[in-house]
Design an enzyme around this catalytic site. Structure first.
Site, PDB file in Angstrom:
ATOM      1  N   SER A  64       0.922  -1.276  -0.056  1.00  0.00           N
ATOM      2  CA  SER A  64       0.166   0.092   0.105  1.00  0.00           C
ATOM      3  C   SER A  64       0.979   1.414  -0.081  1.00  0.00           C
ATOM      4  O   SER A  64       0.337   2.229  -0.233  1.00  0.00           O
ATOM      5  CB  SER A  64      -0.985   0.006   1.340  1.00  0.00           C
ATOM      6  OG  SER A  64      -1.763  -0.857   1.072  1.00  0.00           O
ATOM      7  N   LYS A  67       0.325   3.488  -3.031  1.00  0.00           N
ATOM      8  CA  LYS A  67      -0.819   4.276  -3.028  1.00  0.00           C
ATOM      9  C   LYS A  67      -0.462   5.881  -2.919  1.00  0.00           C
ATOM     10  O   LYS A  67      -1.200   6.897  -3.290  1.00  0.00           O
ATOM     11  CB  LYS A  67      -1.917   3.919  -1.980  1.00  0.00           C
ATOM     12  CG  LYS A  67      -2.343   2.523  -2.025  1.00  0.00           C
ATOM     13  CD  LYS A  67      -3.187   1.754  -1.241  1.00  0.00           C
ATOM     14  CE  LYS A  67      -3.363   0.460  -1.558  1.00  0.00           C
ATOM     15  NZ  LYS A  67      -4.302  -0.368  -0.245  1.00  0.00           N
ATOM     16  N   TYR A 191      -3.987  -2.505 -10.050  1.00  0.00           N
ATOM     17  CA  TYR A 191      -3.866  -2.456  -8.653  1.00  0.00           C
ATOM     18  C   TYR A 191      -3.080  -3.531  -8.074  1.00  0.00           C
ATOM     19  O   TYR A 191      -1.965  -3.094  -7.389  1.00  0.00           O
ATOM     20  CB  TYR A 191      -5.325  -2.342  -8.058  1.00  0.00           C
ATOM     21  CG  TYR A 191      -5.258  -2.337  -6.518  1.00  0.00           C
ATOM     22  CD1 TYR A 191      -5.020  -1.223  -5.826  1.00  0.00           C
ATOM     23  CD2 TYR A 191      -5.232  -3.542  -5.913  1.00  0.00           C
ATOM     24  CE1 TYR A 191      -5.008  -1.181  -4.373  1.00  0.00           C
ATOM     25  CE2 TYR A 191      -5.285  -3.502  -4.405  1.00  0.00           C
ATOM     26  CZ  TYR A 191      -5.252  -2.509  -3.737  1.00  0.00           C
ATOM     27  OH  TYR A 191      -5.064  -2.556  -2.322  1.00  0.00           O
ATOM     28  N   TYR A 243      -4.443   3.634   8.282  1.00  0.00           N
ATOM     29  CA  TYR A 243      -5.864   3.124   8.458  1.00  0.00           C
ATOM     30  C   TYR A 243      -6.349   3.409   9.940  1.00  0.00           C
ATOM     31  O   TYR A 243      -6.080   4.662  10.382  1.00  0.00           O
ATOM     32  CB  TYR A 243      -5.848   1.584   8.395  1.00  0.00           C
ATOM     33  CG  TYR A 243      -5.173   1.272   6.714  1.00  0.00           C
ATOM     34  CD1 TYR A 243      -5.448   1.831   5.700  1.00  0.00           C
ATOM     35  CD2 TYR A 243      -3.839   0.664   6.941  1.00  0.00           C
ATOM     36  CE1 TYR A 243      -4.967   1.603   4.324  1.00  0.00           C
ATOM     37  CE2 TYR A 243      -3.209   0.301   5.855  1.00  0.00           C
ATOM     38  CZ  TYR A 243      -3.462   0.551   4.722  1.00  0.00           C
ATOM     39  OH  TYR A 243      -2.943   0.466   3.518  1.00  0.00           O
ATOM     40  N   VAL A 261       1.028  -3.683   3.911  1.00  0.00           N
ATOM     41  CA  VAL A 261       1.111  -4.917   4.509  1.00  0.00           C
ATOM     42  C   VAL A 261       2.439  -5.889   4.432  1.00  0.00           C
ATOM     43  O   VAL A 261       2.767  -6.882   4.887  1.00  0.00           O
ATOM     44  CB  VAL A 261       0.024  -6.051   4.397  1.00  0.00           C
ATOM     45  CG1 VAL A 261      -1.176  -5.616   4.782  1.00  0.00           C
ATOM     46  CG2 VAL A 261      -0.223  -6.014   2.764  1.00  0.00           C
TER      47      VAL A 261
HETATM   48  N1  GLN Z   1      -2.435  -5.344  -1.976  1.00  0.00           N
HETATM   49  C1  GLN Z   1      -2.786  -5.110  -0.579  1.00  0.00           C
HETATM   50  C2  GLN Z   1      -4.367  -5.283  -0.477  1.00  0.00           C
HETATM   51  O1  GLN Z   1      -5.065  -5.027  -1.510  1.00  0.00           O
HETATM   52  C3  GLN Z   1      -2.373  -3.862   0.080  1.00  0.00           C
HETATM   53  C4  GLN Z   1      -2.949  -3.742   1.678  1.00  0.00           C
HETATM   54  C5  GLN Z   1      -1.887  -2.934   2.280  1.00  0.00           C
HETATM   55  O2  GLN Z   1      -0.832  -2.888   2.069  1.00  0.00           O
HETATM   56  N2  GLN Z   1      -2.403  -2.456   3.399  1.00  0.00           N
HETATM   57  O3  GLN Z   1      -4.823  -6.079   0.428  1.00  0.00           O
END
Ligand code: GLN
Length: 309
Positions: A64, A67, A191, A243, A261
């Protein structure tokens, strides 16, 4: 001012010795292979000095953290029109939560939860083939980090595509509200692949430098975004980058930050430094456990919290 290199090496050593390492993400099977004992830290200051500790040169799945860069690209394309597709308020719920989407008519709370990032990816994809959109994202990261070796880990992308049922649910749900323009499969494909980009802490800290220096790479002098945009991206990172752990991160670390993650965190000390940390074990909110602890130690020792000493 304590010596930066010394502080970074000290913290890396302290983290290496800690028994509490969090839980490695397993819901994307390929990520479960990460070594819970890994720890890396990279700090690049305004003068371009690079301080590295632990496994700072080992590539990991940025997940993520990508992003931040897709948000930057999408703002470049759509400007403030982006905010009609996605909000900019903290969600207070998990990164892959679906619950708010129904109340809020398919408009995701912010660009950093999965739903919001999928909507941002869809915007980048519009008018392009998935391969072109993905190429644009990857080249942007290579340009920012000044490193053409940065690549997508295809095994991670394939693993997430096979098991990404929740993301497919989020995307289909948004599609039903007309929030996504492109075929759901295309948007999800882009994505999953941008989440699967692999970078080291050093590469990531390089890529984040423009956010620490008013939109400009201070070494090359090249502008990436105008200062106002860098400031606003930092604001969204501070409020939404972790988050439902964003409040705790601001309280303890006091910097804009974005987690993934894969166990990475990009943190920005405005005017001072771009920082990347990696430790694959996560806390209950899906943010790197030791990554947060290391950043808390770093900002404390250097007095870098944006809220004061
Ligand atoms: N690719 C992961 C997902 O879509 C990204 C989530 C994350 O890094 N928090 O679940």
């Amino acid at each position: 001012m304590p010596d930066l290199d010394l502080v970074v090496k000290e913290i890396a050593e302290e983290m290496r010795q800690r028994p509490d390492r969090g839980e490695v993400a397993t819901y994307i099977p390929e990520l479960a292979r990460a070594d819970a004992n890994a720890f890396g830290l990279a700090v690049i200051d305004a003068d371009g000095n690079v301080a590295l500790g632990g496994d700072a040169e080992t590539p990991f799945s940025i997940q993520s953290i990508s992003k931040v860069f897709t948000l930057t690209l999408a703002l470049g394309k759509a400007g403030d029109r982006l905010w009609q597709r996605v909000g900019r308020e903290p969600s207070g719920s998990a990164f892959n939560s679906i619950i708010q989407l129904e109340y809020e008519h398919g408009i995701p709370r912010n660009p950093f939860i999965n739903a919001g990032a999928i909507a941002v990816t869809d915007l980048i994809l519009s008018g392009h083939q998935p391969r072109e959109a993905l190429g644009e994202i990857l080249r942007f990261l290579q340009f920012l980090a000044d490193d053409e070796t940065i690549a997508i880990d295809e095994a991670v992308a394939a693993s997430e595509r096979r098991t990404g049922f929740r993301n497919a649910a989020l995307a289909n749900y948004m599609k039903s509200f007309g929030v996504l323009e492109n075929p759901v499969d295309f948007t999800l494909g882009v994505y999953f692949h941008h989440c699967a980009i692999a970078m080291s802490c050093r590469q990531l800290a390089m890529a984040g430098r423009f956010l620490a220096h008013q939109g400009r790479n201070p070494t090359t002098g090249r502008s990436v975004v105008v200062p106002e945009r860098a400031r606003r991206i930092n604001a969204v990172m501070l409020t939404c980058g972790h988050y439902d752990g964003s409040g705790e991160f601001a309280y303890r670390v006091g910097l804009p930050g974005k987690s993934g993650v894969g166990g990475g965190i990009l943190a920005i000390a405005p005017g001072k430094a771009s920082i990347a940390v990696w430790s694959p074990g996560l806390d209950a909110s899906g943010n790197s456990h030791l990554g947060r602890i290391a950043l808390e130690a770093l900002t404390k020792r250097l007095g870098w919290s944006i809220f004061g000493a």
